[in-house]
Design a protein around this motif. Structure first.
Motif, short mmCIF file in Angstrom:
data_model
loop_
_atom_site.label_atom_id
_atom_site.label_comp_id
_atom_site.label_asym_id
_atom_site.label_seq_id
_atom_site.Cartn_x
_atom_site.Cartn_y
_atom_site.Cartn_z
N PHE A 73 0.83 -1.21 0.00
CA PHE A 73 0.00 0.00 0.00
C PHE A 73 0.86 1.25 0.00
N SER A 74 0.29 2.31 -0.54
CA SER A 74 0.94 3.62 -0.50
C SER A 74 0.41 4.37 0.71
N VAL A 75 1.15 5.38 1.14
CA VAL A 75 0.73 6.18 2.29
C VAL A 75 0.88 7.67 1.95
N LYS A 76 0.16 8.09 0.92
CA LYS A 76 0.21 9.49 0.51
C LYS A 76 -0.10 10.38 1.69
N PRO A 77 0.56 11.49 1.88
CA PRO A 77 1.49 12.20 1.02
C PRO A 77 2.93 11.74 1.16
N LEU A 78 3.20 10.71 1.98
CA LEU A 78 4.56 10.21 2.12
C LEU A 78 4.97 9.50 0.84
N GLU A 79 6.27 9.51 0.58
CA GLU A 79 6.78 8.83 -0.61
C GLU A 79 6.94 7.34 -0.31
N GLY A 80 7.01 6.57 -1.36
CA GLY A 80 7.26 5.15 -1.21
C GLY A 80 6.00 4.36 -0.90
N ARG A 81 6.24 3.09 -0.63
CA ARG A 81 5.15 2.17 -0.33
C ARG A 81 5.50 1.37 0.92
N ALA A 82 4.52 0.71 1.46
CA ALA A 82 4.69 -0.11 2.65
C ALA A 82 4.05 -1.48 2.41
N VAL A 83 4.39 -2.42 3.27
CA VAL A 83 3.85 -3.77 3.17
C VAL A 83 3.16 -4.12 4.48
N LEU A 84 1.97 -4.66 4.37
CA LEU A 84 1.23 -5.18 5.50
C LEU A 84 1.23 -6.69 5.35
N GLU A 85 1.87 -7.38 6.29
CA GLU A 85 1.94 -8.84 6.24
C GLU A 85 1.05 -9.41 7.34
N LEU A 86 0.18 -10.32 6.96
CA LEU A 86 -0.70 -10.99 7.91
C LEU A 86 -0.32 -12.46 7.96
#
Length: 181
Positions: A73-86
């Motif tokens: 997922f992205s977290v606009k306005p921050l740059e880059g993306r993140a991962v949510l692992e379940l």
């Protein structure tokens, strides 16, 4: 004069104070997530911080089990993306609860089906809503799901040597313990 060895490859991106701030935000996230998931799966659960650390992205990917359920997922306005692992035991427990079971179904060691991924996407949206709510005091982020993966090697959000912040939450649903990373 004293000299201190510095390893640029393992340099920390965040200070200890910044990591403490992230830890405080994550505690708020845990409380918000407990309420949000309780309202969604209709069972008592506990969410607590397991670990907050910095490590190279390649170490995170190597530590991820296969198969896994990863939401990019992205977290606009921050740059880059993140991962949510379940963790899969958590995924299958929640699916069992949502489909009328008691949440103690036998956990299969397999990839989630397309239908199960769609069900868990709704859970991921709830998790990201709680994340947004708890981080509001630091940044007004707008999380947006971009992809779902089951193979961690296909998730390329950072260069292998780039440091990332790993936040692992322990989730207890009945007798089942799982993790959200």
């Amino acid at each position: 004069m004293d000299y201190k060895t510095f390893d640029f490859a393992q340099s920390e991106l965040l200070s200890k104070d910044e990591l403490k701030s992230i830890n405080l935000l994550q505690e708020s996230f845990c409380r918000s997530l407990e309420t949000g998931l309780y309202n969604f799966v209709r069972t008592v659960l506990q969410v607590s911080i397991d670990t907050v650390e910095q490590l190279p992205y390649s170490h995170y990917i190597a530590s991820t089990s296969q198969p896994a359920l990863l939401v990019v997922f992205s977290v606009k306005p921050l740059e880059g993306r993140a991962v949510l692992e379940l963790s899969l035991n958590l995924v299958f427990t929640i699916i069992d609860r949502l489909l009328g079971g008691n949440g103690s179904s036998k956990i299969a060691d397999r990839e989630p089906t397309d239908i199960e991924k769609k069900i868990i996407e709704r859970v991921a949206i709830r998790i990201l809503e709680s994340l947004k709510e708890s981080w509001m005091q630091a940044v007004n982020m707008q999380p947006n799901i971009e992809a779902k993966e089951t193979n961690p090697n296909f998730v390329q959000i950072a260069a292998p040597g780039e440091n990332v912040v790993l936040i692992r939450l322990k989730v207890v649903v009945g007798e089942i313990t799982g993790y959200i990373t």
